[in-house]
Design a protein around this motif. Structure first.
Motif, PDB file in Angstrom:
ATOM      1  N   ARG A 167       0.832  -1.388  -0.007  1.00 24.35           N
ATOM      2  CA  ARG A 167      -0.159  -0.072  -0.036  1.00 24.35           C
ATOM      3  C   ARG A 167       0.841   1.225   0.105  1.00 24.35           C
ATOM      4  NH1 ARG A 167      -2.844  -2.744  -1.804  1.00 24.35           N
ATOM      5  NH2 ARG A 167      -4.756  -3.543  -1.169  1.00 24.35           N
ATOM      6  N   ALA A 168       2.259   1.197   0.102  1.00 22.03           N
ATOM      7  CA  ALA A 168       3.126   2.374   0.238  1.00 22.03           C
ATOM      8  C   ALA A 168       4.319   2.009  -0.372  1.00 22.03           C
ATOM      9  CB  ALA A 168       3.188   2.717   1.674  1.00 22.03           C
ATOM     10  N   MET A 169       4.914   2.891  -1.178  1.00 21.74           N
ATOM     11  CA  MET A 169       6.358   2.966  -1.685  1.00 21.74           C
ATOM     12  C   MET A 169       7.069   4.215  -0.846  1.00 21.74           C
ATOM     13  SD  MET A 169       7.871   2.697  -5.367  1.00 21.74           S
ATOM     14  CE  MET A 169       6.905   1.262  -5.735  1.00 21.74           C
ATOM     15  N   ALA A 170       7.950   3.923   0.022  1.00 18.52           N
ATOM     16  CA  ALA A 170       8.619   4.894   0.534  1.00 18.52           C
ATOM     17  C   ALA A 170       9.506   5.915  -0.673  1.00 18.52           C
ATOM     18  CB  ALA A 170       9.630   4.789   1.670  1.00 18.52           C
ATOM     19  N   VAL A 171       9.594   7.023  -0.593  1.00 23.21           N
ATOM     20  CA  VAL A 171      10.314   7.875  -1.424  1.00 23.21           C
ATOM     21  C   VAL A 171      11.485   8.667  -0.747  1.00 23.21           C
ATOM     22  CG1 VAL A 171       8.483   7.788  -3.279  1.00 23.21           C
ATOM     23  CG2 VAL A 171       8.708   9.878  -1.493  1.00 23.21           C
ATOM     24  N   GLU A 172      12.450   9.142  -1.496  1.00 23.96           N
ATOM     25  CA  GLU A 172      13.402   9.811  -1.096  1.00 23.96           C
ATOM     26  C   GLU A 172      12.759  11.429  -0.777  1.00 23.96           C
ATOM     27  OE1 GLU A 172      17.142   8.099  -3.133  1.00 23.96           O
ATOM     28  OE2 GLU A 172      15.655   9.386  -4.296  1.00 23.96           O
ATOM     29  N   ASP A 173      13.286  11.919   0.264  1.00 23.54           N
ATOM     30  CA  ASP A 173      12.765  13.525   0.426  1.00 23.54           C
ATOM     31  C   ASP A 173      14.022  14.433   0.922  1.00 23.54           C
ATOM     32  OD1 ASP A 173      11.115  15.535   0.735  1.00 23.54           O
ATOM     33  OD2 ASP A 173      10.826  14.988   3.025  1.00 23.54           O
ATOM     34  N   PRO A 174      14.349  15.292  -0.013  1.00 23.30           N
ATOM     35  CA  PRO A 174      13.674  15.696  -1.319  1.00 23.30           C
ATOM     36  C   PRO A 174      13.708  14.479  -2.243  1.00 23.30           C
ATOM     37  CG  PRO A 174      15.930  16.724  -1.356  1.00 23.30           C
ATOM     38  CD  PRO A 174      15.395  16.200   0.012  1.00 23.30           C
ATOM     39  N   GLY A 175      12.728  14.476  -3.371  1.00 26.40           N
ATOM     40  CA  GLY A 175      12.826  13.243  -4.245  1.00 26.40           C
ATOM     41  C   GLY A 175      11.893  13.561  -5.264  1.00 26.40           C
ATOM     42  N   LEU A 204       3.220   7.510  -8.365  1.00 25.84           N
ATOM     43  CA  LEU A 204       2.788   6.419  -7.282  1.00 25.84           C
ATOM     44  C   LEU A 204       1.540   6.722  -6.767  1.00 25.84           C
ATOM     45  CD1 LEU A 204       6.111   6.088  -5.833  1.00 25.84           C
ATOM     46  CD2 LEU A 204       5.177   4.639  -7.601  1.00 25.84           C
ATOM     47  N   ARG A 205       1.058   8.116  -6.315  1.00 25.84           N
ATOM     48  CA  ARG A 205      -0.137   8.180  -5.566  1.00 25.84           C
ATOM     49  C   ARG A 205      -1.418   8.167  -6.616  1.00 25.84           C
ATOM     50  NH1 ARG A 205       1.234  13.484  -1.923  1.00 25.84           N
ATOM     51  NH2 ARG A 205       2.570  12.312  -0.538  1.00 25.84           N
ATOM     52  N   ASP A 206      -0.920   8.332  -7.815  1.00 24.11           N
ATOM     53  CA  ASP A 206      -2.058   8.047  -8.995  1.00 24.11           C
ATOM     54  C   ASP A 206      -2.588   6.594  -8.919  1.00 24.11           C
ATOM     55  OD1 ASP A 206      -3.912   8.846 -11.294  1.00 24.11           O
ATOM     56  OD2 ASP A 206      -2.611   7.013 -12.238  1.00 24.11           O
ATOM     57  N   ARG A 207      -1.646   5.887  -8.550  1.00 25.15           N
ATOM     58  CA  ARG A 207      -1.966   4.229  -8.304  1.00 25.15           C
ATOM     59  C   ARG A 207      -2.140   3.914  -6.747  1.00 25.15           C
ATOM     60  NH1 ARG A 207      -1.113   2.140 -13.818  1.00 25.15           N
ATOM     61  NH2 ARG A 207      -1.080   4.024 -14.887  1.00 25.15           N
ATOM     62  N   GLN A 208      -2.675   4.967  -6.343  1.00 28.29           N
ATOM     63  CA  GLN A 208      -2.937   4.641  -4.881  1.00 28.29           C
ATOM     64  C   GLN A 208      -1.990   4.252  -3.855  1.00 28.29           C
ATOM     65  OE1 GLN A 208      -6.247   3.834  -7.025  1.00 28.29           O
ATOM     66  NE2 GLN A 208      -6.694   5.837  -6.394  1.00 28.29           N
ATOM     67  N   LEU A 209      -0.766   4.534  -4.219  1.00 33.10           N
ATOM     68  CA  LEU A 209       0.215   4.016  -3.273  1.00 33.10           C
ATOM     69  C   LEU A 209       0.566   5.252  -2.414  1.00 33.10           C
ATOM     70  CD1 LEU A 209       2.969   1.861  -5.171  1.00 33.10           C
ATOM     71  CD2 LEU A 209       1.159   0.930  -3.660  1.00 33.10           C
ATOM     72  N   GLU A 210       0.784   5.194  -0.991  1.00 33.48           N
ATOM     73  CA  GLU A 210       1.210   6.024  -0.258  1.00 33.48           C
ATOM     74  C   GLU A 210       2.742   6.298  -0.403  1.00 33.48           C
ATOM     75  OE1 GLU A 210      -0.429   8.106   2.030  1.00 33.48           O
ATOM     76  OE2 GLU A 210      -2.134   7.040   1.108  1.00 33.48           O
ATOM     77  N   THR A 211       3.177   7.548  -0.272  1.00 33.23           N
ATOM     78  CA  THR A 211       4.385   7.792  -0.480  1.00 33.23           C
ATOM     79  C   THR A 211       5.297   8.346   0.826  1.00 33.23           C
ATOM     80  OG1 THR A 211       4.068   9.807  -1.312  1.00 33.23           O
ATOM     81  CG2 THR A 211       4.157   8.052  -2.953  1.00 33.23           C
ATOM     82  N   PRO A 212       5.664   7.378   1.649  1.00 35.55           N
ATOM     83  CA  PRO A 212       6.156   8.212   2.839  1.00 35.55           C
ATOM     84  C   PRO A 212       7.720   8.756   2.670  1.00 35.55           C
ATOM     85  CG  PRO A 212       5.923   5.759   3.328  1.00 35.55           C
ATOM     86  CD  PRO A 212       5.164   6.051   2.087  1.00 35.55           C
ATOM     87  N   PRO A 213       7.795   9.874   3.317  1.00 41.00           N
ATOM     88  CA  PRO A 213       9.155  10.153   2.916  1.00 41.00           C
ATOM     89  C   PRO A 213      10.278   9.713   3.662  1.00 41.00           C
ATOM     90  CG  PRO A 213       7.815  11.918   4.218  1.00 41.00           C
ATOM     91  CD  PRO A 213       6.982  10.717   4.010  1.00 41.00           C
ATOM     92  N   VAL A 214      11.310   9.726   2.981  1.00 41.74           N
ATOM     93  CA  VAL A 214      12.678   9.136   3.848  1.00 41.74           C
ATOM     94  C   VAL A 214      13.821  10.295   3.684  1.00 41.74           C
ATOM     95  CG1 VAL A 214      14.305   7.260   4.269  1.00 41.74           C
ATOM     96  CG2 VAL A 214      11.991   6.860   3.563  1.00 41.74           C
ATOM     97  N   ALA A 215      14.402  10.814   4.535  1.00 40.98           N
ATOM     98  CA  ALA A 215      15.177  12.090   4.597  1.00 40.98           C
ATOM     99  C   ALA A 215      16.618  11.223   3.693  1.00 40.98           C
ATOM    100  CB  ALA A 215      15.679  12.414   5.654  1.00 40.98           C
ATOM    101  N   VAL A 216      17.282  12.304   2.818  1.00 40.25           N
ATOM    102  CA  VAL A 216      18.303  11.964   2.326  1.00 40.25           C
ATOM    103  C   VAL A 216      19.446  12.909   3.086  1.00 40.25           C
ATOM    104  CG1 VAL A 216      19.486  12.318   0.091  1.00 40.25           C
ATOM    105  CG2 VAL A 216      17.155  11.543   0.127  1.00 40.25           C
ATOM    106  N   ASP A 217      20.592  12.376   3.175  1.00 38.69           N
ATOM    107  CA  ASP A 217      21.506  13.186   3.751  1.00 38.69           C
ATOM    108  C   ASP A 217      22.837  12.964   2.945  1.00 38.69           C
ATOM    109  OD1 ASP A 217      22.750  10.865   4.475  1.00 38.69           O
ATOM    110  OD2 ASP A 217      22.530  10.817   6.627  1.00 38.69           O
ATOM    111  N   ALA A 218      24.139  13.497   3.189  1.00 38.39           N
ATOM    112  CA  ALA A 218      25.022  13.357   2.443  1.00 38.39           C
ATOM    113  C   ALA A 218      25.348  12.062   1.955  1.00 38.39           C
ATOM    114  CB  ALA A 218      26.393  13.991   3.229  1.00 38.39           C
ATOM    115  N   GLU A 219      24.966  10.960   2.602  1.00 40.36           N
ATOM    116  CA  GLU A 219      25.343   9.584   2.307  1.00 40.36           C
ATOM    117  C   GLU A 219      24.034   8.851   1.537  1.00 40.36           C
ATOM    118  OE1 GLU A 219      27.920   7.660   3.345  1.00 40.36           O
ATOM    119  OE2 GLU A 219      28.699   9.606   3.055  1.00 40.36           O
TER     120      GLU A 219
END
Lengths: 523, 523
Positions: free
Chosen positions: B246-254, B262-277
């Motif tokens: 039901r969800a595909m996590a995505v990079e934030d920013p992404g 993804l949202r159009d296909r009814q998947l949630e997109t929980p954000p995951v932080a991006v840092d220098a690594e």
């Protein structure tokens, strides 16, 4: 059905046999000993068409003979002239007779008699088992989503699958020339992400094409370019689901592929019977469906043209809130007369129109168009955007050039000529090798249907056995939701006459093997 | 991050300024008065990279100066050599330093100082209102599905939108030559309905391309040709939904576009932080999502390369049942060193890999590929079949020829050269006109990001005002789900150096208008 046979008679069709001296016209009441009292109430045209078909089948009206003028026959039978016109029209749609201008209406192709006369009782042949590699394609009932892939992948000497034009005629030189011009003139930014509705050049060209060929007046802004009708149908189904629509009624028989696509999008596909006038609108009402998928110009697979009365009934149904999805898949390919105008041309608000180049040029191009009713237009564009961000640009610009330069119409004329020859080759071969088959829908399109009307056997078994002998055909039952006569859907457009003759001869042999009681008459 | 800066140093990058005589290397503990005691526990590399970045920004390490050898600096600071290597690597990814072989590691691009020093307090600029026709594109928050169409349709003198390669370099002659050969050699049946997975020729060519360029060994049978990654992502989302995801996590920013799909296909997109690594795997775990969309080779939009430790953490997460969707959108475009191997090359079972020709040739071609894990392969093919029956055949065969003949690699080399020049033009212009901006991700790809790290204003307002002045850019906030520094995503690949310089100069003027406190230093 809004054109009399006389009006259509200036478009000749090539006769199946060399033109023989036209037999003297049989006259009036003597003609076939016709007695209108035999006709059921309200079914005069049906009855007359059936009697004429029987007469062509049993040889009393041989190829080359001329039918009485409609006025004369109507007078003799004391029926309205419209009854006769309508009956002639049906035979024309079937490809058995053709208008010859001042030469009158002439029998041009034989009608095969039903196998009923040859088989008693009819043997029942099971579908080919999965043990048979060739027949395995046809072993699954109902056929799954990958059945067309499986059939395509199966090796065969002669491919009589329907749905493909003469691909050897593809205008390669014109295509390359247009592509060169496109690459020369295209700006760099034209190679970036484009308009999800399609390139403006192609939308304009399609609008012009539809005006010239299908009587549709539409602005380029209303045209949505798709990757073919399969995609368009899927996108529309999505949009309709979002609008609370749960079912799209379909013709029965009707396209299996279309049904697969609708079901994949969770739409129910209640079947609606097709008779000689096209889809039964009373049955459509009974389904309660708010949308229906139709092939009004040339019903798939039967080849019936939606009759005038039915068109009006359908308009009424749509006017009450129904949505008509008009799949105009091969309307340009008529051999007898100009195609009937698209429903879209008279009822823009309630018709979603779909067309493509698959039958005009090649399915491999994957380009089609859709005209959505205003209510769904934005939602469809959105669905297309999410599907793939819009079609590839280069082929769109190439197509636009071919359409606007007249190249496409030239190609269509070439195709019609070649297809008609092949159609004639097929009806002739059927007359010779499969006289037990009834031919439907030979007046237009890229395929025809044969049925075995009183025999009971699994046509999937016949198709499987044919594939085992190197001949690819589709069983009619694939395209049915409810039981009906066994039959085959036979494409003739993509196969040269020699291959067609050989293929049909092979079908005849296979038929007598898998349905032992059935033998060609006269052997 | 599996290559030391020394190993990478044989790939030089063009310096932003004309090569000046290399300044004598500062040595050891004196070098920038570095004191490792200041570093937080476990954060030595971070700390060192930050100190170096500051030094470049404030001019103590000017463009052209050489950093100490890693061995030397590590010895002086009494830290492991890996700490220094890692810090240098980060600066390399950012495009600020570059390996010069025996010449050592040299500063090649300035780091702009934060605007924080210039603005106190930071003014808050609202997003451009819809009354402003140019800014209207940026007025809707969050931006809707048609926002990219609206931005594309907006007229502009200079287009610095990201995501497009140098389209003027499109190999028109080679394309036409290949198309001629394809049309000459293609069988008629090749113009019929095709394999929904794509033409075998292209699937083979893609498999070979991936082996040569991305370290991926794959059989042609595993390649699915798509109409670009947008389509591939949509199809995959559908398949995953059917698998109960039901969800595909995505990079934030992404990528905003990917999120829309993804949202159009009814998947949630929980954000995951991006840092220098790269993506924070601990945050990914915390979302509970069973799938994640990543851009490991060159994070969009920040340009970060997924670090070695993170790669291992991610592998562990995937090994426990997670699915990684690897969007390898522009990995071939690195200017400093060969791209890191794709995650797919080491973890085929749990990675769904997506690539396309959009950044290699042109988005208008709408061709991409997907390598699905075995579990989802059949379902994806089915989804593609229902989507459009498979890609158009001719362009696939043309592409296959370009890939197999070496033409595509030749084109990529040409692009890299041209893009690097444009990247240099952009970093130079930013250094000159926008010294208050921090540059990210300039070592690869077709775009870079600038942030204004301590100012608070709506970057949509800045982008809207820029568009009003004829310069098209994307606000960084479009690609964020959670608040963060304002910034811009600036594409440089499709614009000649003169346009880039002019565009950035305009941005500088606009910035000082909409954020009055912010002025370029030194003016």
């Amino acid at each position: 059905m809004n054109r009399s046979i006389e009006n259509a008679s200036d478009r000749s069709i090539t006769p199946v046999t060399p033109v023989t001296p036209v037999a003297p016209s049989a006259s009036g009441s003597d003609f076939l000993q016709l007695n209108p009292q035999e006709a059921p109430a309200g079914g005069l045209s049906d009855w007359l068409a059936r009697r004429l078909r029987d007469a062509i089948a049993d040889g009393s009206l041989p190829v080359g003979s001329r039918l009485p003028a409609t006025r004369v026959l109507a007078g003799e039978l004391r029926v309205s002239r419209g009854v006769v016109t309508e009956a002639y029209q049906r035979l024309t749609e079937d490809g058995h007779v053709a208008g010859r201008g001042r030469g009158g209406t002439v029998v041009v192709a034989p009608v095969a008699v039903s196998v009923a006369s040859a088989v008693a009782p009819a043997p029942v042949v099971p579908a080919a088992g999965s043990g048979d590699p060739a027949g395995a394609v046809f072993a699954v009932t109902p056929p799954g989503a990958d059945v067309f892939d499986a059939l395509r992948a199966a090796p065969a000497r002669i491919d009589l699958s329907p749905g493909v034009p003469d691909l050897a005629a593809f205008p390669r030189t014109a295509w390359l020339r247009a592509e060169r011009a496109v690459l020369k003139g295209l700006s760099a930014s034209g190679l970036g992400y484009g308009d999800p509705r399609g390139a403006l050049e192609l939308r304009r060209a399609v609008a012009n094409w539809l005006a010239r060929n299908r009587g549709i007046r539409v602005d380029a802004g209303e045209v949505l370019i798709t990757s073919g009708t399969a995609q368009g149908l899927g996108l529309l189904a999505q949009v309709l689901r979002d609008d609370g629509i749960r079912a799209m009624a379909v013709e029965d028989p009707g396209s299996l592929g279309a049904r697969h696509h609708l079901r994949d999008r969770q739409l129910e596909t209640p079947p609606v019977a097709v008779d000689a006038e096209g889809v039964r609108v009373d049955e459509l009402r009974a389904t309660g469906a708010r949308a229906v998928l139709l092939t009004p110009a040339h019903q798939f697979p039967t080849g019936v043209v939606l009759g005038g009365v039915r068109r009006r009934e359908l308009m009424r149904w749509a006017g009450e809130g129904g949505l008509i999805v008009e799949d105009d898949y091969d309307a340009e390919h008529r051999y007898d007369r100009p195609p009937v105008p698209a429903l879209r041309s008279v009822l823009a608000e309630r018709v979603c129109y779909a067309g493509s180049v698959s039958k005009l040029l090649a399915p491999a191009l994957r380009v089609g168009w859709m005209l959505a009713p205003p209510k769904y237009r934005d939602a469809l564009v959105k669905a297309k955007r999410f599907a793939d961000l819009g079609n590839a640009v280069l082929p769109q610009l190439v197509l636009a050039r071919l359409m606007e330069s007249g190249e496409m119409e030239r190609h269509l004329r070439l195709l019609r000529r070649r297809h008609r020859q092949r159609r004639d080759a097929m009806t002739a071969a059927i007359g010779e090798h499969l006289p037990g088959a009834v031919v439907h829908g030979a007046a237009a399109g890229l395929h025809l249907v044969i049925t075995f009307e009183s025999a009971e056997f699994a046509d999937t078994g016949l198709a499987g056995a044919a594939l085992g002998r190197g001949v690819k055909v589709q069983p009619l039952s694939w395209h049915r939701q409810r039981p009906g006569h066994p039959g085959l859907v036979l494409g003739y457009a993509a196969t040269p006459p020699g291959g067609i003759a050989e293929g049909v001869a092979t079908l005849s042999e296979v038929l007598s093997e898998v349905v032992p009681g059935v033998r060609p008459r006269g052997r």
